[in-house]
Design a protein around this motif. Structure first.
Motif, short mmCIF file in Angstrom:
data_model
loop_
_atom_site.label_atom_id
_atom_site.label_comp_id
_atom_site.label_asym_id
_atom_site.label_seq_id
_atom_site.Cartn_x
_atom_site.Cartn_y
_atom_site.Cartn_z
N ILE A 1 0.83 -1.20 0.00
CA ILE A 1 0.00 0.00 0.00
C ILE A 1 0.87 1.25 0.00
O ILE A 1 0.52 2.27 -0.57
CB ILE A 1 -0.91 0.01 1.26
CG1 ILE A 1 -1.86 -1.19 1.25
CG2 ILE A 1 -1.66 1.32 1.42
CD1 ILE A 1 -2.93 -1.15 0.18
N GLU B 1 2.50 6.34 -1.95
CA GLU B 1 1.32 5.55 -1.62
C GLU B 1 0.67 5.03 -2.91
O GLU B 1 0.55 5.76 -3.88
CB GLU B 1 0.32 6.41 -0.84
CG GLU B 1 -0.84 5.60 -0.32
CD GLU B 1 -1.76 6.37 0.62
OE1 GLU B 1 -1.46 7.52 0.94
OE2 GLU B 1 -2.78 5.78 0.99
N VAL C 1 3.67 0.08 4.25
CA VAL C 1 2.41 -0.53 4.71
C VAL C 1 2.02 -1.63 3.72
O VAL C 1 2.08 -1.43 2.51
CB VAL C 1 1.29 0.53 4.81
CG1 VAL C 1 -0.04 -0.12 5.20
CG2 VAL C 1 1.66 1.61 5.82
N VAL C 2 1.62 -2.77 4.26
CA VAL C 2 1.20 -3.89 3.41
C VAL C 2 -0.20 -4.33 3.81
O VAL C 2 -0.63 -4.12 4.96
CB VAL C 2 2.18 -5.09 3.50
CG1 VAL C 2 3.49 -4.74 2.82
CG2 VAL C 2 2.44 -5.50 4.94
N GLU C 3 -0.91 -4.94 2.87
CA GLU C 3 -2.30 -5.33 3.12
C GLU C 3 -2.54 -6.76 2.69
O GLU C 3 -1.99 -7.21 1.68
CB GLU C 3 -3.23 -4.40 2.33
CG GLU C 3 -4.71 -4.71 2.52
CD GLU C 3 -5.59 -3.74 1.75
OE1 GLU C 3 -5.94 -2.69 2.31
OE2 GLU C 3 -5.91 -4.04 0.59
N CYS C 4 -3.38 -7.44 3.44
CA CYS C 4 -3.75 -8.81 3.10
C CYS C 4 -5.27 -8.91 3.06
O CYS C 4 -5.96 -8.35 3.93
CB CYS C 4 -3.17 -9.74 4.16
SG CYS C 4 -3.80 -11.41 4.08
N GLU D 1 -3.83 -2.87 11.42
CA GLU D 1 -5.19 -2.33 11.28
C GLU D 1 -6.09 -3.41 10.69
O GLU D 1 -5.65 -4.16 9.82
CB GLU D 1 -5.21 -1.16 10.29
CG GLU D 1 -4.47 0.07 10.72
CD GLU D 1 -4.65 1.21 9.73
OE1 GLU D 1 -4.82 2.34 10.18
OE2 GLU D 1 -4.63 0.97 8.51
N ARG E 1 -4.08 -4.77 7.57
CA ARG E 1 -2.90 -4.02 7.15
C ARG E 1 -1.85 -4.03 8.26
O ARG E 1 -2.20 -4.07 9.44
CB ARG E 1 -3.25 -2.56 6.87
CG ARG E 1 -3.97 -2.38 5.57
CD ARG E 1 -4.20 -0.93 5.25
NE ARG E 1 -4.85 -0.82 3.95
CZ ARG E 1 -5.04 0.31 3.31
NH1 ARG E 1 -4.64 1.44 3.83
NH2 ARG E 1 -5.63 0.33 2.14
N SER F 1 5.02 -8.26 2.61
CA SER F 1 3.64 -8.46 2.17
C SER F 1 3.35 -9.96 2.06
O SER F 1 2.26 -10.43 2.43
CB SER F 1 3.47 -7.73 0.84
OG SER F 1 2.33 -8.16 0.16
#
Ligand code: FMN
Length: 374
Positions: free
Chosen positions: A149, A155, A203-206, A243, A293, A333
């Motif tokens: 992210i 970003e 920042v990484v998101e799953c 998060e 995240r 990630s």
């Protein structure tokens, strides 16, 4: 590294290629150095699987490091003769690492004993066990994807691509984003950070799709699955925050802007009009995709020297580094996906647990029917 996976049912087909594919995904990413080329990770399964299927016994996985031969003596289990230098004794703790705290706590004067164990190399084992968990979940149509992210100041713009397409595109990207403009901007940014002798986080998101309603529980604090996922994510090396859904943004918005309204559809049953809460209410999955995240701090080993103190002389020094990655966010990630897979699989087995895949499938289908009738 050796990992033992307890509690997997029998008769789960193991796809060895997929397992190693996941390990290799962890090693990719723009901003990583030479070490990733030395280590081409593969996992050998040495117990609990026979002729391609789990037997119900604990599964033992071994991830060997190709470089280990060179460290055989330095890391020998048995006593060795030799100078501190030959033993590669470490007496200069690196800021941002476990070195000093671990040395003080365990009364170790060779900080290598702390350094090697606290290394993010361990995340290879977590990806290996997560890859097994992922195969269990895939057998029930649960799919997991991840994306970067943010890297430092850059970003990735939001998108609403279907998960399959997101997976496909991020897989082609050196920094695990879906669009090439962001990829280029991130690569240039990493180059700049590296040229300045610095490091950068992000920042990484799953995203987990296909999760049934009711994994985790509201009845006791330590059974809340969002809480368990948060713990797992925070335990990844260098992760400083987590998060679920919109996360910290929820502190800025009104209730009417945050909560996901409940809808009913003959075909789909209960759904939500939105998914701002990232698939969780009351510590339980609500049937919407899980969105998690995590934020990774910049890698602490940098070329730019940081001040520290020698544990032998108590004198100040500035840490000199010969080799370091500038950015490991794309790799993180992949790690995130696998620690989340592990927690979701554990909750899945708690809910539908049985000794064989057949027993679990029967429990799962019976539950889905019960939910549909509700
Ligand atoms: C995938 C990944 C790769 C990492 N690579 C490095 C690295 O090359 N050099 C380094 O100093 N730290 C690296 N780290 C971070 C450290 O392992 C971590 O900061 C350290 O163990 C201290 O733990 P803490 O930051 O969680 O307090 C990496 C972390 C991850 C998740």
């Amino acid at each position: 590294m050796t990992a033992i996976v307890e509690g997997m049912p029998s008769n789960l087909a193991i796809d060895f290629e997929q397992l190693n594919f996941q390990l290799q995904r962890r090693q990719k990413g723009y901003g990583r150095g030479r070490r990733m080329q030395i280590e081409t990770d593969t996992a050998a399964i040495v117990g609990g699987v026979r002729h391609g299927y789990t037997t119900g016994a604990p599964i033992a996985l071994v991830v060997e490091n190709n470089d280990w031969k060179h460290w055989r003596n330095i890391m020998n289990v048995e006593p060795i003769e030799g100078s501190d230098e030959e033993k590669r004794r470490v007496h200069r703790p690196r800021p941002g690492h476990a070195d000093l705290n671990g040395g003080l706590k365990y009364q170790l004067t060779d900080l290598r004993n702390v350094l090697e164990r606290s290394s993010a190399r361990e995340t290879a084992a977590r990806v290996a066990v997560g890859a097994v968990a992922r195969q269990l979940l895939a057998a029930f149509g649960i799919k997991i994807g991840g994306q970067v992210i943010r890297i430092g100041e850059i970003e990735a713009p939001p998108h609403s691509l279907p998960l399959d397409e997101m997976i496909e595109r991020t897989e082609q990207s050196s920094v695990r984003v879906v669009d090439s403009a962001t990829e280029q901007a991130m690569e240039a940014y990493i180059d700049q950070i590296k040229a300045e002798g610095d490091s950068i986080g992000g920042v990484v998101e799953c995203i987990v799709e296909g999760v049934p309603v009711g994994l985790g529980s509201h009845v006791q604090y330590d059974r809340k699955l969002d809480g368990r996922i948060a713990q797992a994510v925070m335990s990844i090396n260098a992760f400083k925050g987590v998060e679920i859904g919109i996360g910290f943004e929820a502190g800025r918005l009104r209730g009417s802007q945050v909560h996901d309204e409940i809808l009913y559809d003959e075909e789909k049953g209960y759904t939500r009009a939105s998914n701002r809460l990232g698939g969780f209410e009351g510590g339980m999955t609500n049937g919407m995709p899980i969105v998690v995240r995590g934020v990774m701090k910049p890698i602490p080993t940098l070329y730019k020297p940081l001040r520290s103190v020698d544990i032998d002389t108590k004198e100040a020094f500035t840490a000199q580094v010969e080799r370091s990655d500038a950015c490991a966010v794309p790799a993180a990630s992949v790690v995130l996906e696998h620690v989340v897979a592990w927690e979701v699989a554990k909750a899945f087995l708690e809910k539908f647990g049985g000794d064989s895949m057949e027993e679990i499938r029967a429990n799962y289908e019976q539950y889905l029917q019960q939910v549909a009738r509700y």
